[in-house]
Design a protein around this motif. Structure first.
Motif, PDB file in Angstrom:
ATOM      1  N   UNK A 289       0.832  -1.211   0.000  1.00 33.01           N
ATOM      2  CA  UNK A 289       0.000   0.000   0.000  1.00 33.01           C
ATOM      3  C   UNK A 289       0.862   1.255   0.000  1.00 33.01           C
ATOM      4  N   UNK A 290       1.897   1.235   0.827  1.00 29.76           N
ATOM      5  CA  UNK A 290       2.768   2.414   0.929  1.00 29.76           C
ATOM      6  C   UNK A 290       3.365   2.750  -0.433  1.00 29.76           C
ATOM      7  N   UNK A 291       3.834   1.724  -1.118  1.00 25.06           N
ATOM      8  CA  UNK A 291       4.499   1.969  -2.396  1.00 25.06           C
ATOM      9  C   UNK A 291       3.515   2.319  -3.497  1.00 25.06           C
ATOM     10  N   UNK A 292       2.278   1.815  -3.364  1.00 27.63           N
ATOM     11  CA  UNK A 292       1.274   2.157  -4.378  1.00 27.63           C
ATOM     12  C   UNK A 292       0.920   3.645  -4.287  1.00 27.63           C
ATOM     13  N   UNK A 293       0.952   4.153  -3.057  1.00 27.77           N
ATOM     14  CA  UNK A 293       0.575   5.557  -2.860  1.00 27.77           C
ATOM     15  C   UNK A 293       1.543   6.523  -3.534  1.00 27.77           C
ATOM     16  N   UNK A 294       2.748   6.072  -3.831  1.00 27.84           N
ATOM     17  CA  UNK A 294       3.702   6.990  -4.459  1.00 27.84           C
ATOM     18  C   UNK A 294       3.373   7.226  -5.936  1.00 27.84           C
TER      19      UNK A 294
END
Ligand code: HEM
Length: 513
Positions: A289-294
């Protein structure tokens, strides 16, 4: 007046020949240049035995490759080159060579082999067979996730002790009759790793698929261990009808694992709470999720994908079950063969913890049992669980102890020989825990005992494995005397050939103390 002129046909022939001659010369020149370049590149490779066409040195090898490598090392030195099939392999056959490569030049040796077999089993995902930036990212994640194993509700120590207590009940139910310890032990070991990755236990109702997978992984290692090794160096073997059949069975096992872990991931996604990760899967989903948000596709975001997680779980499972189980069983076999050593272990445990049922639960990592720990160190030494570690690949041209090893060379470290070299171990065949104790009886962790390999790509689960194996062994010995099967008083010291040194099956007796 034109009679002396060459005919048109002759001229055409001459031009064709001239054209051919030029092409032939160019090809010859290219071949010569490639030959010289090749000779130059490989001229300073470590020496080694010559093999036969196509199979290389394989026809001359023992099923336990570590023994053959040791024999060759006596002739060619501690670093030698050998062709297995057509694969060029450099074998590191001494502690110094392994240390120089895997620690002093560690980064250059962090590659893994990529070929048909590694794609077949891992498809470019997981941890075993990836390298480069993806490996760096995933390894960092794995280290953090396993170090956090103690914060998912329970400490790792509690988890292992809980499993050990359950295992003891299973053993009690055997009523001191001979039984094979393998299945209950591997289920307990599998529960520990699955507890921190997916929070599932294989002996819970409704989890028959997981239990079947545990059995498939063990069977797979034992039945096909040698075939895995062959496919790693001679991928074309897959076209042989017998291999085709085996590979069908292997791919069913891989599919079963993938299904189990895919379902677990799906379940986790449904109940995911980013603020309260329950296990490794939850931590991985947080990363996804964290990396998708970028909103940027980078190697980092690409690395945290569901398929990657699926294979990561499969690798942790495969790495953490057979190895730990085999080590515990070897320790028990040696204690059966050496009742005087078992007696010393019992006395030490009793002095620290008290006997049997009365003071259950007191065992912890802080318990001071140097002699018992020395028994384990000696087991790690004498029965190296993965005698040849996992093959590496050089990521660039390397200079190693005066030799030039080109990029993309497969590297095998003979850990077994490091543990059994008589130059460094007095009577290496003798099981002698005292080697690991100083004159005051304190444990000495000798740097030549390296069952988990060394350097930046050593075993990811070393700490967890050491804790688990120690707590399981002490739990068993606190409650039971380990005895041989009366009908067959000597446990076999033979093992199944393959990547893991797994002991042959044997029925033991556990007598309540
Ligand atoms: C007696 C128990 C064990 C032994 C002897 C052992 C040994 C090893 C060895 C020799 C390697 C290869 C390292 C190299 O390439 O140089 C390895 C890799 C690995 N082990 Fe273990 N292992 C054990 C238990 C475990 C456990 C319990 C886990 C998981 C919790 C685990 C996870 C891994 C993983 C993920 C790798 C691949 C690391 C990478 O490629 O970066 N191992 N192990």
């Amino acid at each position: 007046c034109y009679s002396g002129q060459p005919k048109l046909a002759d001229m055409a022939l001459f031009e064709i020949c001239q054209g051919y001659t030029t092409s032939i010369l160019v090809v010859l020149l290219a071949v010569m240049m490639i030959y010289r370049w090749h000779k130059q590149k490989y001229k300073n490779l470590p020496p080694g035995p010559t093999g036969v066409p196509i199979l290389g040195c394989l026809p001359f090898m023992d099923t336990l490759a570590e023994l053959t490598f040791t024999k060759w090392s006596k002739k060619y030195g501690p670093i030698f080159t050998v062709y297995l099939g057509q694969t060029r392999v450099v074998v590191l056959n001494s502690f110094e060579a392994i240390e120089e490569a895997l620690i002093n030049q560690g980064d250059k040796f962090t590659g893994r082999v990529h070929n048909f077999f590694t794609n077949f089993s891992n498809n470019g995902h997981g941890l075993f067979f990836i390298d480069g930036e993806k490996w760096t990212i995933q390894r960092k994640f794995g280290t953090r996730a396993l170090a956090g194993a103690g914060v998912y509700g329970k400490t790792y120590e509690q988890r292992v002790l809980e499993e050990a207590a359950h295992l003891i009940e299973v053993f009690r139910s055997k009523d001191e009759k001979p039984f094979s310890i393998e299945v209950p032990l591997i289920s307990a070991v599998a529960n520990v790793i699955n507890g921190i990755t997916i929070q599932e236990k294989c002996n819970e109702e409704g989890n028959e698929r997981l239990q079947a997978y545990v059995m498939e992984v063990i069977e797979g290692f034992r039945r096909d261990g040698i075939l895995y090794s062959l496919l790693l160096v001679m991928p074309w073997c897959r076209f042989i009808p017998f291999m085709k059949k085996r590979m069908k069975v292997m791919s069913e096992g891989i599919r079963l694992g993938n299904d189990i872990f895919a379902t677990a991931i799906e379940q986790h996604e449904k109940h995911h709470d980013a603020a309260h990760p329950r296990d490794l899967v939850d931590l991985f989903i947080n990363e996804m999720h964290r990396n998708r948000r970028t909103f940027e596709v980078t190697i980092l975001s690409n690395s945290f994908q569901k398929t990657q997680l699926q294979y990561f779980l499969k690798d942790l499972f495969a790495a953490g079950t057979e190895t730990s189980t085999s080590t515990i069983i070897w320790a028990l076999y040696y204690l059966i063969r050496h009742p005087e050593i078992q007696d010393k272990v019992h006395r030490e445990i009793d002095a620290e913890l008290g006997k049997a049922r009365s003071r259950e639960g007191k065992l912890s990592l802080k318990t001071n049992l140097p002699y018992t720990k020395a028994v384990l160190q000696e087991t790690y030494r004498i029965r190296t669980a993965t005698p040849l570690a996992i093959p590496r690949r050089t990521r660039e041209d390397v200079n190693l102890m005066g030799y030039s090893i080109p990029k993309d060379t497969q590297i095998i470290s003979n850990l077994w020989w490091v543990h059994n070299d008589p130059e460094h171990w007095d009577e290496p065949d003798v099981f002698r825990p005292e080697r690991h104790l100083d004159t005051n009886g304190n444990l000495v962790m000798l740097n030549r005992v390296i069952p988990f390999s060394i350097g930046p790509r050593n075993c990811l689960g070393e700490n967890l494995a050491r804790i688990e194996i120690y707590l399981f062994l002490v739990s068993i010995l606190q409650k039971f005397v380990v005895l041989p099967n009366p009908d067959d008083p000597n446990p076999p010291m033979t093992c199944n050939p393959g990547a893991v040194n797994a002991p042959s099956s044997y029925n033991i007796v556990l007598k309540e103390r």
